[in-house]
Motif scaffolding. Structure first.
Motif, PDB file in Angstrom:
ATOM      1  N   GLY A   1     180.037  28.495  -4.987  1.00  0.00           N
ATOM      2  CA  GLY A   1     179.866  27.479  -3.935  1.00  0.00           C
ATOM      3  C   GLY A   1     180.349  26.294  -4.904  1.00  0.00           C
TER       4      GLY A   1
ATOM      5  N   TYR B   1     193.733  28.251 -15.787  1.00  0.00           N
ATOM      6  CA  TYR B   1     193.396  29.447 -15.146  1.00  0.00           C
ATOM      7  C   TYR B   1     192.201  28.996 -14.268  1.00  0.00           C
TER       8      TYR B   1
ATOM      9  N   TYR C   1     190.707  34.855 -19.326  1.00  0.00           N
ATOM     10  CA  TYR C   1     189.828  33.950 -18.019  1.00  0.00           C
ATOM     11  C   TYR C   1     188.863  34.670 -17.125  1.00  0.00           C
TER      12      TYR C   1
ATOM     13  N   LEU D   1     175.913  31.628 -10.163  1.00  0.00           N
ATOM     14  CA  LEU D   1     176.657  30.438  -9.824  1.00  0.00           C
ATOM     15  C   LEU D   1     177.727  30.569  -8.815  1.00  0.00           C
TER      16      LEU D   1
ATOM     17  N   VAL E   1     182.883  35.917 -10.559  1.00  0.00           N
ATOM     18  CA  VAL E   1     184.290  35.854 -10.818  1.00  0.00           C
ATOM     19  C   VAL E   1     184.995  36.989 -10.611  1.00  0.00           C
TER      20      VAL E   1
HETATM   21  C1  LIG Z   1     186.082  31.282 -10.519  1.00  0.00           C
HETATM   22  C2  LIG Z   1     185.760  30.177 -10.867  1.00  0.00           C
HETATM   23  O1  LIG Z   1     184.781  29.679 -10.775  1.00  0.00           O
HETATM   24  C3  LIG Z   1     183.595  30.445 -10.163  1.00  0.00           C
HETATM   25  C4  LIG Z   1     183.743  30.323  -8.464  1.00  0.00           C
HETATM   26  C5  LIG Z   1     183.057  29.547  -7.951  1.00  0.00           C
HETATM   27  C6  LIG Z   1     183.301  29.446  -6.450  1.00  0.00           C
HETATM   28  O2  LIG Z   1     183.931  30.314  -5.748  1.00  0.00           O
HETATM   29  O3  LIG Z   1     182.758  28.407  -5.737  1.00  0.00           O
HETATM   30  C7  LIG Z   1     182.129  28.648  -8.556  1.00  0.00           C
HETATM   31  C8  LIG Z   1     181.571  28.810  -9.778  1.00  0.00           C
HETATM   32  C9  LIG Z   1     182.295  29.908 -10.451  1.00  0.00           C
HETATM   33  O4  LIG Z   1     181.135  30.846 -10.544  1.00  0.00           O
HETATM   34  C10 LIG Z   1     186.652  29.163 -11.647  1.00  0.00           C
HETATM   35  O5  LIG Z   1     186.344  28.177 -12.054  1.00  0.00           O
HETATM   36  O6  LIG Z   1     188.058  29.673 -11.776  1.00  0.00           O
END
Ligand SMILES: C=C(O[C@@H]1C=C(C(=O)O)C=C[C@H]1O)C(=O)O
Length: 344
Positions: free
Chosen positions: A176, A310, A278, A174, A255
């Motif tokens: 974007g 966070y 977090y 996951l 993450v």
């Molecule tokens: C790091 C986060 O989300 C993550 C980062 C994302 C991104 O960079 O687009 C999307 C979804 C998650 O995997 C967060 O919500 O703090």
């Protein structure tokens, strides 16, 4: 409703417990620990609460504790305000992102996920806010975790770390992010960012599991946002069991970044704060039955009435610091928009 009354009592008594609702379900689960001890997670079955890097690895074991379940009839959304941050971190976060982009451009790594914490000005009514989180985000994993030796956390995460049943497993790549709109168009930066996550997971498990299946990335809604998501599934083997898979996946490049070690190193040296739980993971861990774990995102911590949210975002060579700051603001709205004010 009865379960929320029970939660209020448990919070007053400062007893360790977790209440959680799985995605697309209306069943609440309440696991109560019978003493106040911190039980370290050493692969025993229970509800686990694991930090991003440093900190206590906690489990509330299923064995010897009380586990209750029930159904929500109809959940009513409460009136929420939009909560404000104590101070503006725009410049410092944009500097952090610019440093991340510079490190990527100089070849230190390909992707890094950078985050910040937002301390709210206002105090919240904990149980009413949790009720609202449950009612507002039916497709997320929603939880409230409390342990006197760890603290109080709650959230609504859209990201499964892994689901395992017997030898079948399922995980996701996951990444974007955009604000929700009827028609979504993804730019190459986001497509690449998500592909990094898929490629990393596949590269690290493909020789260890059987029947690996990877789907194309699809758009999925998470609160006020949309993400790109691929499903990855397969079969564990005698040499590669549930715990091996979990150790391989956590922390995923969604993450932390890529390559993992360099990205973690950059995060620990540059973010300037402790992520604690977090971007860690949480959920049901079972040795032989179903394991159902989630990445701890779209979450907050409450310590002495102070609420800390966070949020983070994936940085690649094409990242624009201001856009990334806005993305973290948007992500923080998942929590900020549903919190209920504390009335005195
Ligand atoms: C790091 C986060 O989300 C993550 C980062 C994302 C991104 O960079 O687009 C999307 C979804 C998650 O995997 C967060 O919500 O703090």
């Amino acid at each position: 409703m009865q379960v929320f009354k029970e939660i209020s009592t448990l919070l007053l008594e400062q007893k360790p417990f977790v209440c959680y609702v799985k995605p697309n379900e209306s069943v609440w689960n309440l696991l109560l620990q019978q003493n106040e001890e911190w039980v370290e997670f050493t692969h025993q079955a229970g509800f686990v609460f694991i930090p991003f890097q440093e900190g206590k690895q906690v489990v509330i074991p299923f064995e010897g504790n009380l586990f209750l379940q029930g159904n929500f009839e109809n959940q009513i959304k409460k009136t929420a305000e939009s909560f404000t941050a104590e101070n503006n971190q725009k410049q410092s976060f944009e500097n952090l992102v610019a440093n991340g982009v510079a490190a990527i451009q100089s070849g230190e790594f390909d992707k890094v996920v950078l985050s910040r914490k937002i301390v709210l000005k206002e105090q919240i009514a904990i149980v009413a806010s949790f009720e609202n989180i449950i009612a507002t985000y039916p497709t997320a994993f929603r939880y409230l975790f409390f342990h006197p030796k760890v603290g109080l956390w709650m959230g609504a995460t859209p990201e499964q770390l892994v689901k395992i049943n017997q030898n079948q497993f399922e995980t996701v790549a996951l990444a974007g992010t955009q604000l929700f709109a009827e028609k979504v168009i993804w730019e190459s930066k986001e497509i690449e960012e998500q592909q990094f996550v898929t490629d990393y997971i596949v590269a690290n498990i493909k020789n260890k599991v059987n029947q690996l299946i990877v789907t194309d990335a699809n758009t999925v809604k998470a609160g006020n946002l949309v993400h790109l998501k691929s499903f990855i599934s397969g079969e564990l083997t005698a040499d590669f069991q549930a715990i091996d898979l979990i150790k391989t996946l956590h922390p995923t490049p969604a993450v932390c970044g890529l390559p993992k070690e360099n990205a973690i190193d950059f995060i620990l040296k540059n973010e300037g704060y402790n992520r604690k739980y977090y971007a860690g993971f949480l959920g049901e861990y079972n040795n032989d039955k179903q394991t159902d774990l989630f990445v701890n995102l779209r979450c907050l911590e409450i310590d002495n009435d102070v609420v800390t949210i966070y949020v983070g975002c994936g940085i690649t060579k094409d990242s624009n610091p201001e856009k990334e700051y806005i993305e973290t603001e948007n992500k923080s709205m998942t929590m900020r928009n549903v919190l209920v004010s504390k009335t005195f």
